[in-house]
Scaffold this motif. Structure first.
Motif, mmCIF file in Angstrom:
data_model
loop_
_atom_site.group_PDB
_atom_site.id
_atom_site.type_symbol
_atom_site.label_atom_id
_atom_site.label_comp_id
_atom_site.label_asym_id
_atom_site.label_seq_id
_atom_site.Cartn_x
_atom_site.Cartn_y
_atom_site.Cartn_z
ATOM 1 N N LEU A 181 -6.099 -2.060 1.698
ATOM 2 C CA LEU A 181 -6.788 -1.168 0.769
ATOM 3 C C LEU A 181 -5.850 -0.323 -0.094
ATOM 4 O O LEU A 181 -6.222 0.075 -1.199
ATOM 5 N N LEU A 182 -4.639 -0.042 0.382
ATOM 6 C CA LEU A 182 -3.735 0.822 -0.379
ATOM 7 C C LEU A 182 -3.553 0.385 -1.831
ATOM 8 O O LEU A 182 -3.684 1.214 -2.735
ATOM 9 N N PRO A 183 -3.258 -0.880 -2.095
ATOM 10 C CA PRO A 183 -3.043 -1.275 -3.496
ATOM 11 C C PRO A 183 -4.289 -1.170 -4.379
ATOM 12 O O PRO A 183 -4.178 -1.147 -5.600
ATOM 13 N N THR A 184 -5.473 -1.067 -3.786
ATOM 14 C CA THR A 184 -6.704 -0.997 -4.577
ATOM 15 C C THR A 184 -6.950 0.395 -5.145
ATOM 16 O O THR A 184 -7.778 0.555 -6.037
ATOM 17 N N GLY A 185 -6.294 1.413 -4.588
ATOM 18 C CA GLY A 185 -6.487 2.784 -5.033
ATOM 19 C C GLY A 185 -7.703 3.472 -4.456
ATOM 20 O O GLY A 185 -7.967 4.630 -4.782
ATOM 21 N N ALA A 202 2.470 -3.375 7.719
ATOM 22 C CA ALA A 202 2.693 -4.810 7.543
ATOM 23 C C ALA A 202 1.575 -5.402 6.695
ATOM 24 O O ALA A 202 0.415 -5.066 6.850
ATOM 25 N N GLY A 203 1.952 -6.259 5.800
ATOM 26 C CA GLY A 203 0.954 -6.955 4.999
ATOM 27 C C GLY A 203 0.525 -6.218 3.745
ATOM 28 O O GLY A 203 -0.277 -6.725 2.974
ATOM 29 N N THR A 204 1.048 -5.001 3.532
ATOM 30 C CA THR A 204 0.677 -4.274 2.323
ATOM 31 C C THR A 204 1.251 -4.990 1.115
ATOM 32 O O THR A 204 2.446 -5.277 1.066
ATOM 33 N N ALA A 205 0.398 -5.300 0.164
ATOM 34 C CA ALA A 205 0.847 -5.904 -1.085
ATOM 35 C C ALA A 205 1.316 -4.769 -1.980
ATOM 36 O O ALA A 205 0.542 -4.180 -2.705
ATOM 37 N N GLY A 206 2.588 -4.436 -1.861
ATOM 38 C CA GLY A 206 3.112 -3.259 -2.546
ATOM 39 C C GLY A 206 3.956 -3.640 -3.726
ATOM 40 O O GLY A 206 3.933 -4.776 -4.155
ATOM 41 N N PRO A 207 4.665 -2.720 -4.259
ATOM 42 C CA PRO A 207 4.801 -1.359 -3.749
ATOM 43 C C PRO A 207 3.618 -0.470 -4.125
ATOM 44 O O PRO A 207 2.922 -0.719 -5.098
ATOM 45 N N VAL A 208 3.418 0.553 -3.316
ATOM 46 C CA VAL A 208 2.390 1.558 -3.563
ATOM 47 C C VAL A 208 3.107 2.898 -3.607
ATOM 48 O O VAL A 208 3.703 3.321 -2.621
ATOM 49 N N GLY A 209 3.066 3.560 -4.755
ATOM 50 C CA GLY A 209 3.740 4.839 -4.909
ATOM 51 C C GLY A 209 2.951 5.971 -4.285
ATOM 52 O O GLY A 209 1.733 6.043 -4.409
ATOM 53 N N LEU A 210 3.660 6.852 -3.595
ATOM 54 C CA LEU A 210 3.056 7.995 -2.915
ATOM 55 C C LEU A 210 3.872 9.246 -3.217
ATOM 56 O O LEU A 210 5.061 9.158 -3.513
ATOM 57 N N HIS A 211 3.242 10.383 -3.112
ATOM 58 C CA HIS A 211 3.991 11.637 -3.145
ATOM 59 C C HIS A 211 3.496 12.522 -2.000
ATOM 60 O O HIS A 211 2.300 12.607 -1.720
ATOM 61 N N ARG A 212 4.461 13.135 -1.329
ATOM 62 C CA ARG A 212 4.144 13.952 -0.154
ATOM 63 C C ARG A 212 3.515 15.269 -0.595
ATOM 64 O O ARG A 212 3.980 15.914 -1.530
#
Length: 185
Positions: free
Chosen positions: A130-134, A156-166
């Motif tokens: 779900l991460l890459p879907t936003g 594992a398995g994340t189709a990334g990259p997915v940018g994050l900010h803390r």
């Protein structure tokens, strides 16, 4: 609009479970338990993948769960659950909706409805999908001060990259650290 957050536990070396799938290495204490219980106040829907659902369905409805943590048992059992699964279509545990296809689309529609936040507990494969879907707004990752050496990678398995900010860091007395991230716009 409601937000969806994923709540994940990981070892310092990035594993959410030992190689055999066990979770008994994770350190908990009263402070962590208070944090866990508090999540029930801000959510009204729980999302899980099939494996996590089956594991939780085997524990939370039991007398042992109610004796050990009646607050978490109550919201785990009573709140509506959405389960991503291509194999399960029904189960006797609580109010549950099974979604086989377009999980991100289903969750986006639920997000648009009035209500409290939506939590994904565990389910790292689902979170990775779900991460890459936003559709996930926030990651809450508890890093445990344990090195497993091997195990199941938390992303594992994340189709990334997915940018994050803390957005936040919280230290627990037992050495656990809660890292909170938002997805980059």
């Amino acid at each position: 609009m409601r937000q969806i957050y994923a709540f994940l536990l990981t070892s310092l070396d990035g594993h959410h479970a030992a190689t055999d799938g066990s979770l008994d290495w994770f350190r908990t204490d009263e402070e962590f338990e208070r944090y866990s219980r508090g999540q029930g106040d801000v959510i009204d829907t729980i999302v899980m993948g099939r494996r996590t659902f089956e594991m939780m369905a085997a524990y939370w409805p039991t007398e042992e769960a109610y004796a050990e943590d009646p607050v978490v048992a109550a919201f785990m059992n009573d709140l509506p659950k959405i389960v991503a699964s291509r194999t399960l279509t029904s189960h006797p545990w609580g109010p549950t909706t099974f979604v086989a296809d377009d999980v991100a689309g289903h969750l986006a529609a639920v997000k648009d409805r009035p209500g409290k936040d939506i939590a994904i507990f565990g389910s790292s494969t689902l979170v990775g999908d779900l991460l890459p879907t936003g559709v996930i707004d926030e990651l809450r990752v508890i890093v445990n001060p344990v090195v497993l050496g091997s195990g199941r990678s938390v992303f594992a398995g994340t189709a990334g990259p997915v940018g994050l900010h803390r957005t936040a860091v919280r230290e627990f007395g037992n050495g656990n650290v809660l890292l909170t991230y938002r997805l980059d716009a």
